[in-house]
Design a protein around this motif. Structure first.
Motif, PDB file in Angstrom:
ATOM      1  N   ALA A  61      -5.303  -0.687   9.575  1.00 31.69           N
ATOM      2  CA  ALA A  61      -4.136   0.052   9.102  1.00 31.69           C
ATOM      3  C   ALA A  61      -4.364   0.602   7.695  1.00 31.69           C
ATOM      4  O   ALA A  61      -4.956  -0.061   6.835  1.00 31.69           O
ATOM      5  CB  ALA A  61      -2.905  -0.844   9.113  1.00 31.69           C
ATOM      6  N   LEU A  62      -3.862   1.843   7.475  1.00 33.04           N
ATOM      7  CA  LEU A  62      -3.872   2.461   6.149  1.00 33.04           C
ATOM      8  C   LEU A  62      -2.473   2.341   5.557  1.00 33.04           C
ATOM      9  O   LEU A  62      -1.486   2.734   6.193  1.00 33.04           O
ATOM     10  CB  LEU A  62      -4.261   3.937   6.252  1.00 33.04           C
ATOM     11  CG  LEU A  62      -5.648   4.248   6.818  1.00 33.04           C
ATOM     12  CD1 LEU A  62      -5.839   5.747   6.952  1.00 33.04           C
ATOM     13  CD2 LEU A  62      -6.721   3.648   5.922  1.00 33.04           C
ATOM     14  N   PRO A  63      -2.316   1.786   4.354  1.00 33.74           N
ATOM     15  CA  PRO A  63      -0.977   1.652   3.768  1.00 33.74           C
ATOM     16  C   PRO A  63      -0.457   2.996   3.266  1.00 33.74           C
ATOM     17  O   PRO A  63      -1.183   3.754   2.624  1.00 33.74           O
ATOM     18  CB  PRO A  63      -1.201   0.671   2.616  1.00 33.74           C
ATOM     19  CG  PRO A  63      -2.632   0.863   2.227  1.00 33.74           C
ATOM     20  CD  PRO A  63      -3.373   1.212   3.492  1.00 33.74           C
ATOM     21  N   ILE A  64       0.801   3.280   3.567  1.00 36.85           N
ATOM     22  CA  ILE A  64       1.501   4.461   3.043  1.00 36.85           C
ATOM     23  C   ILE A  64       2.457   3.953   1.967  1.00 36.85           C
ATOM     24  O   ILE A  64       3.445   3.281   2.271  1.00 36.85           O
ATOM     25  CB  ILE A  64       2.279   5.200   4.145  1.00 36.85           C
ATOM     26  CG1 ILE A  64       1.354   5.517   5.324  1.00 36.85           C
ATOM     27  CG2 ILE A  64       2.909   6.456   3.591  1.00 36.85           C
ATOM     28  CD1 ILE A  64       0.223   6.443   4.988  1.00 36.85           C
ATOM     29  N   LYS A  65       2.148   4.253   0.684  1.00 40.99           N
ATOM     30  CA  LYS A  65       2.908   3.698  -0.432  1.00 40.99           C
ATOM     31  C   LYS A  65       3.768   4.761  -1.112  1.00 40.99           C
ATOM     32  O   LYS A  65       3.467   5.949  -1.042  1.00 40.99           O
ATOM     33  CB  LYS A  65       1.952   3.075  -1.457  1.00 40.99           C
ATOM     34  CG  LYS A  65       1.123   1.918  -0.892  1.00 40.99           C
ATOM     35  CD  LYS A  65       0.250   1.307  -1.958  1.00 40.99           C
ATOM     36  CE  LYS A  65      -0.548   0.119  -1.407  1.00 40.99           C
ATOM     37  NZ  LYS A  65      -1.385  -0.520  -2.445  1.00 40.99           N
ATOM     38  N   ALA A  66       4.827   4.274  -1.768  1.00 44.46           N
ATOM     39  CA  ALA A  66       5.719   5.171  -2.508  1.00 44.46           C
ATOM     40  C   ALA A  66       5.058   5.586  -3.818  1.00 44.46           C
ATOM     41  O   ALA A  66       4.670   4.722  -4.614  1.00 44.46           O
ATOM     42  CB  ALA A  66       7.051   4.481  -2.782  1.00 44.46           C
ATOM     43  N   PRO A  67       4.913   6.904  -4.087  1.00 47.51           N
ATOM     44  CA  PRO A  67       4.276   7.347  -5.327  1.00 47.51           C
ATOM     45  C   PRO A  67       5.170   7.246  -6.558  1.00 47.51           C
ATOM     46  O   PRO A  67       4.689   7.389  -7.677  1.00 47.51           O
ATOM     47  CB  PRO A  67       3.924   8.805  -5.029  1.00 47.51           C
ATOM     48  CG  PRO A  67       4.934   9.237  -4.023  1.00 47.51           C
ATOM     49  CD  PRO A  67       5.250   8.030  -3.200  1.00 47.51           C
ATOM     50  N   LEU A  68       6.476   7.009  -6.358  1.00 49.21           N
ATOM     51  CA  LEU A  68       7.403   6.878  -7.484  1.00 49.21           C
ATOM     52  C   LEU A  68       8.572   5.997  -7.091  1.00 49.21           C
ATOM     53  O   LEU A  68       8.804   5.732  -5.908  1.00 49.21           O
ATOM     54  CB  LEU A  68       7.895   8.252  -7.969  1.00 49.21           C
ATOM     55  CG  LEU A  68       8.505   9.226  -6.943  1.00 49.21           C
ATOM     56  CD1 LEU A  68       9.950   8.883  -6.628  1.00 49.21           C
ATOM     57  CD2 LEU A  68       8.428  10.650  -7.474  1.00 49.21           C
ATOM     58  N   SER A  69       9.297   5.535  -8.080  1.00 46.96           N
ATOM     59  CA  SER A  69      10.511   4.751  -7.834  1.00 46.96           C
ATOM     60  C   SER A  69      11.685   5.705  -7.673  1.00 46.96           C
ATOM     61  O   SER A  69      11.862   6.633  -8.471  1.00 46.96           O
ATOM     62  CB  SER A  69      10.778   3.793  -9.003  1.00 46.96           C
ATOM     63  OG  SER A  69       9.733   2.857  -9.145  1.00 46.96           O
ATOM     64  N   GLY A  70      12.462   5.503  -6.635  1.00 50.25           N
ATOM     65  CA  GLY A  70      13.587   6.390  -6.395  1.00 50.25           C
ATOM     66  C   GLY A  70      14.382   5.966  -5.186  1.00 50.25           C
ATOM     67  O   GLY A  70      14.397   4.795  -4.801  1.00 50.25           O
ATOM     68  N   VAL A  71      15.037   6.944  -4.571  1.00 49.63           N
ATOM     69  CA  VAL A  71      15.914   6.722  -3.429  1.00 49.63           C
ATOM     70  C   VAL A  71      15.388   7.527  -2.254  1.00 49.63           C
ATOM     71  O   VAL A  71      14.982   8.682  -2.405  1.00 49.63           O
ATOM     72  CB  VAL A  71      17.362   7.129  -3.751  1.00 49.63           C
ATOM     73  CG1 VAL A  71      18.257   6.983  -2.526  1.00 49.63           C
ATOM     74  CG2 VAL A  71      17.905   6.293  -4.897  1.00 49.63           C
ATOM     75  N   VAL A  72      15.394   6.912  -1.081  1.00 49.02           N
ATOM     76  CA  VAL A  72      14.977   7.603   0.133  1.00 49.02           C
ATOM     77  C   VAL A  72      16.043   8.633   0.498  1.00 49.02           C
ATOM     78  O   VAL A  72      17.206   8.286   0.732  1.00 49.02           O
ATOM     79  CB  VAL A  72      14.766   6.607   1.287  1.00 49.02           C
ATOM     80  CG1 VAL A  72      14.402   7.343   2.566  1.00 49.02           C
ATOM     81  CG2 VAL A  72      13.705   5.588   0.923  1.00 49.02           C
ATOM     82  N   GLN A  73      15.639   9.897   0.545  1.00 44.88           N
ATOM     83  CA  GLN A  73      16.569  10.966   0.883  1.00 44.88           C
ATOM     84  C   GLN A  73      16.603  11.262   2.383  1.00 44.88           C
ATOM     85  O   GLN A  73      17.648  11.557   2.936  1.00 44.88           O
ATOM     86  CB  GLN A  73      16.179  12.246   0.127  1.00 44.88           C
ATOM     87  CG  GLN A  73      16.317  12.140  -1.375  1.00 44.88           C
ATOM     88  CD  GLN A  73      17.755  11.930  -1.798  1.00 44.88           C
ATOM     89  OE1 GLN A  73      18.631  12.746  -1.533  1.00 44.88           O
ATOM     90  NE2 GLN A  73      18.020  10.811  -2.448  1.00 44.88           N
ATOM     91  N   ARG A  74      15.437  11.165   3.032  1.00 41.57           N
ATOM     92  CA  ARG A  74      15.380  11.508   4.451  1.00 41.57           C
ATOM     93  C   ARG A  74      14.228  10.763   5.107  1.00 41.57           C
ATOM     94  O   ARG A  74      13.151  10.631   4.518  1.00 41.57           O
ATOM     95  CB  ARG A  74      15.208  13.018   4.639  1.00 41.57           C
ATOM     96  CG  ARG A  74      15.342  13.517   6.067  1.00 41.57           C
ATOM     97  CD  ARG A  74      15.523  15.030   6.081  1.00 41.57           C
ATOM     98  NE  ARG A  74      14.313  15.714   5.654  1.00 41.57           N
ATOM     99  CZ  ARG A  74      13.441  16.304   6.476  1.00 41.57           C
ATOM    100  NH1 ARG A  74      13.659  16.247   7.783  1.00 41.57           N
ATOM    101  NH2 ARG A  74      12.389  16.932   6.015  1.00 41.57           N
TER     102      ARG A  74
END
Length: 404
Positions: free
Chosen positions: A206-219
């Motif tokens: 598996a390849l991890p998909i990480k959040a590039p910034l701190s924030g809120v999920v819009q969609r």
């Protein structure tokens, strides 16, 4: 001796004519008399509205109700425009995460719109499908991504240098930063694809998909277990500690905007208003059909009270000078305290005016707008009249039987 008379026929004829005239007169009189109209309803002793709006109370009642009045005055009111605005994420602070390769998603069941995520948090695990062993193409893709990253980094350096010399804009720097982040992600994706093709990542690893910034999920566009292709949109993130407000302003008012003039941003649900600061060197867009141009303001949103796409009301102060650097423009207008204004059940606007000692008359007014704690009145009252502030609601209840 008998003498025959010839007057008898004439007398009889005259009598007939007289009788005919009487009958015709009676018929004519009958035609003049019209039947009385029948109405569905009838109001006896009608009273005008103005005669129903006067309340007379005793001195003790006036003291008990705590009635206070102020004189209506004419003030110079700040010239403003109330326009609609739209909340937007700050450019460079909104990111769309794409699938780097074709594969199957795992571990994303808990990702939902509105959820807060932190930088570096793993959102999904992508299990790549067996890739084609075209190492030359993958190597070229990695080299191209590396070159693109170098170009964007150089552009960012130039943008920061120009901003330091006051020759550039903050927006240009932010856009350059966003391009660098995107180029870095593309390079990482290219290297991951090349590693998977070389077998170093291992088939099924598996390849991890990480959040590039701190924030809120819009969609969120995918679900756990989805089979996705390369460049499929997975999640959209936005950092909402600061947001922009796009305000379409009439082009005739652009030159009347004060330099560094802040605006008041008000939620449509009646929430707490906030101050919006003009964005340095904003990109103005014009709409020919409506005669408006877009201006942008930034507001603090640490509590995330505003979300991208939300509609808001914006109060813009205008200046008197055509250059937009003069003093604030103002116009004379009748003002009353906000406490003096009353609303009836149908939304009608009223005030109580003291016409005589211990006598108060309710008068209908038309409100133009609110300026702070003052209400601008367009018509209904005159300058100098004394309106009730404290105790206005009590008088309203007294008049309609809600208070004793």
């Amino acid at each position: 001796m008998y003498f025959p008379t010839f007057a008898s026929p004439l007398l009889a004829a005259s009598r007939c004519l007289a009788l005919t005239g009487l009958l015709a007169g009676a018929a004519a009189c009958g035609k003049d008399e019209k039947p009385k109209a029948i109405v569905a309803s009838e109001v006896e002793n009608p009273v005008k509205e103005s005669e129903l709006t006067t309340v007379t109370i005793t001195a003790d009642a006036e003291k008990r109700l705590g009635i206070k009045t102020v004189a209506i005055k004419t003030d110079n009111v700040q010239a403003t425009r109330e326009v609609g605005g739209e909340i937007q994420a700050v450019p460079g602070q909104a990111v769309t995460i794409l699938a780097p390769v074709q594969g199957t998603l795992r571990g994303g069941a808990s990702i939902t719109a509105g959820q807060r995520v932190r930088e570096g948090q793993t959102l999904y695990s992508l299990v790549p499908l067996p890739a084609e062993r075209d190492l030359l193409t993958l190597s070229q893709g990695t080299a191209q991504a590396r070159t693109q990253l170098q170009v964007t980094q150089a552009r960012l350096s130039r943008a920061e240098a120009l901003l330091a010399d006051r020759a550039g804009s903050v927006r240009a720097r932010d856009d350059a930063r966003a391009d660098v982040a995107l180029a870095q992600q593309n390079l990482a994706d290219a290297r991951a694809r090349q590693a998977a093709a070389n077998g170093s990542a291992g088939v099924g690893q598996a390849l991890p998909i990480k959040a590039p910034l701190s924030g809120v999920v819009q969609r969120v566009t995918v679900t756990d277990g989805s089979l996705v292709t390369a460049n499929t949109v997975l999640v959209e993130l936005a950092a909402l500690n600061k947001v922009w407000v796009r305000v379409p302003l009439f082009v005739g008012d652009l030159r009347r905007l004060g330099k560094d003039q802040a605006v008041t941003v008000r939620p449509l649900d009646g929430g707490t208003p906030r101050q919006g600061k003009p964005v340095e060197a904003p990109l103005l867009g014009a709409t020919a059909g409506t005669g408006t141009a877009d201006v942008f303001y930034e507001i603090d949103n640490a509590d995330e009270a505003f979300r991208p796409g939300e509609r808001v009301a914006v109060d813009v102060n205008l200046t008197s000078a055509a250059s937009g650097t003069g003093t604030s423009a103002s116009t004379p207008a009748l003002t009353i305290p906000a406490a003096a204004l009353l609303y009836d059940a149908t939304g009608g606007q009223w005030v109580y005016v003291r016409t005589k000692p211990l006598q108060y008359t309710r008068q209908r007014v038309e409100v133009q707008r609110a300026v702070g704690d003052q209400i601008v009145i367009s018509r209904g009252v005159k300058a100098g009249a004394e309106v009730v502030t404290d105790g206005a609601a009590e008088l309203f209840g007294t008049e309609f039987g809600g208070a004793h």
